[in-house]
Enzyme design. Structure first.
Site, PDB file in Angstrom:
ATOM      1  N   ASP A   1       6.019  -1.587  -4.555  1.00 56.51           N
ATOM      2  CA  ASP A   1       5.432  -0.392  -3.927  1.00 56.51           C
ATOM      3  C   ASP A   1       6.489   0.706  -3.789  1.00 56.51           C
ATOM      4  O   ASP A   1       6.233   1.873  -4.096  1.00 56.51           O
ATOM      5  CB  ASP A   1       4.905  -0.712  -2.523  1.00 56.51           C
TER       6      ASP A   1
ATOM      7  N   LYS B   1       0.927  -9.027   2.799  1.00 59.05           N
ATOM      8  CA  LYS B   1       2.210  -8.653   2.188  1.00 59.05           C
ATOM      9  C   LYS B   1       3.428  -9.210   2.922  1.00 59.05           C
ATOM     10  O   LYS B   1       4.471  -9.422   2.306  1.00 59.05           O
ATOM     11  CB  LYS B   1       2.323  -7.127   2.092  1.00 59.05           C
TER      12      LYS B   1
END
Ligand code: ATR
Length: 286
Positions: free
Chosen positions: A106, A70
């Site tokens: 997220d 990420k």
């Protein structure tokens, strides 16, 4: 039905074998009659750049990015959305001319999940447990959404201090303060929302919780665990035993996927469709 016009999206990560994201995206495509298919791609440790460039060359419409890529993936993007840049992590790539643009869904996903459970952030006093990548992202989100006070509790206080300095710096106010895990005695006098943002308690370590002392849980009106496997963590059980409300991270998983899907397709997914997918995820969890 896959044909010559089918758009391909997918997930890059390592491992990807236990992902539930294909359920989210393929079922949404079925429900909304979108000609899109979503597949997992296991990417070896030294092949991330090749994977992103290869995906672009193959005209992959969009990608999700998971552990451990990420942050590393930021290097290989044409553009990064400002929120994702502040968080320092990207989990969604959208194809643009000349390369991918990176987003973080997220945290907006967590925000939608909190909202859908009626949990307010503005003006709230919030304990965040942990100081890794997830806790950092949660702290950025809560600060930007107007939390009154964020108490960052971590075993290694220096790591929490770094996040606090950074977030307080760009917020221009001391919204984050740090506390060692054993320091909650001084928080007495009000009830807090606590967000559990460490991997402690994750399956198969179901019996672990970052704090076991009942006195801590008496401080909480709500305990929110980012973990969704097991569906009821020890942290959640301890919260409930002390009379608080406990929620797991499955809705955050749902909404990060919904927001990725919205970015790829330029649509708004209805709450009704989101809840249908949520039902499927719960079934998949058993
Ligand atoms: P991520 O980036 O996915 O959030 P991470 O960087 O591995 O995960 O961070 C894990 C967090 O869980 C850290 O805050 C870590 O505490 P330290 O900063 O002191 O290492 C915390 N953590 C992990 N195992 C722990 C344990 N057994 N007790 C207390 N904290 C723990």
């Amino acid at each position: 039905m896959i044909n010559g016009r089918t758009k391909t999206c997918g997930l890059i990560g390592n491992p990807v074998e236990h992902t539930m994201s294909p359920t989210i995206h393929n079922r949404l495509s079925e429900m909304l009659h979108t000609n899109l298919v979503y597949v997992p791609f296991h990417v070896e440790k030294n092949l991330l750049q090749e994977a992103v460039e290869g995906a672009f060359a193959l005209n992959l419409w969009g990608l999700n990015v998971t552990v451990p890529y990420k942050s590393e993936v930021l290097t290989y993007l044409k553009e990064v959305d400002p929120l994702a840049a502040r968080i320092g992590a990207v989990n969604t790539l959208v194809k643009t001319e000349g390369g991918y643009k990176g987003y973080n869904t997220d945290m907006p996903g967590l925000f939608r999940a909190l909202e859908s459970d009626g949990i307010q952030i503005p003006g709230e006093h919030i304990i965040v447990l942990g100081a890794g990548g997830a806790a950092r992202a949660v702290t950025v989100l809560l600060a930007e959404k107007g939390a009154e006070e964020i108490i960052l509790c971590n075993r290694t206080i220096e790591k929490a201090g770094k996040i606090a300095d950074e977030v307080n710096g760009y917020m221009g106010r001391n919204v984050v303060r740090v506390l060692p895990l054993s320091g909650y005695e001084e928080l007495k006098g009000r009830k807090y929302l606590a967000i559990q943002a460490t991997s402690v308690g994750l399956h198969p370590n179901d019996q672990d919780a970052i704090i076991l002392d009942k006195d801590f849980y008496n401080l909480l009106h709500t305990g929110y665990d980012l973990i969704f496997n097991p569906s009821s963590t020890r942290f959640m059980k301890l919260t409930e035993e002390a009379g608080g409300r406990a929620i797991n991270g499955l809705k955050m998983l749902l909404y990060q996927g919904i927001i990725s899907y919205e970015l790829w397709n330029g649509i708004q997914v209805s709450q009704e469709s989101a809840m249908e997918i949520y039902k499927l995820l719960k079934e998949e969890m058993g």
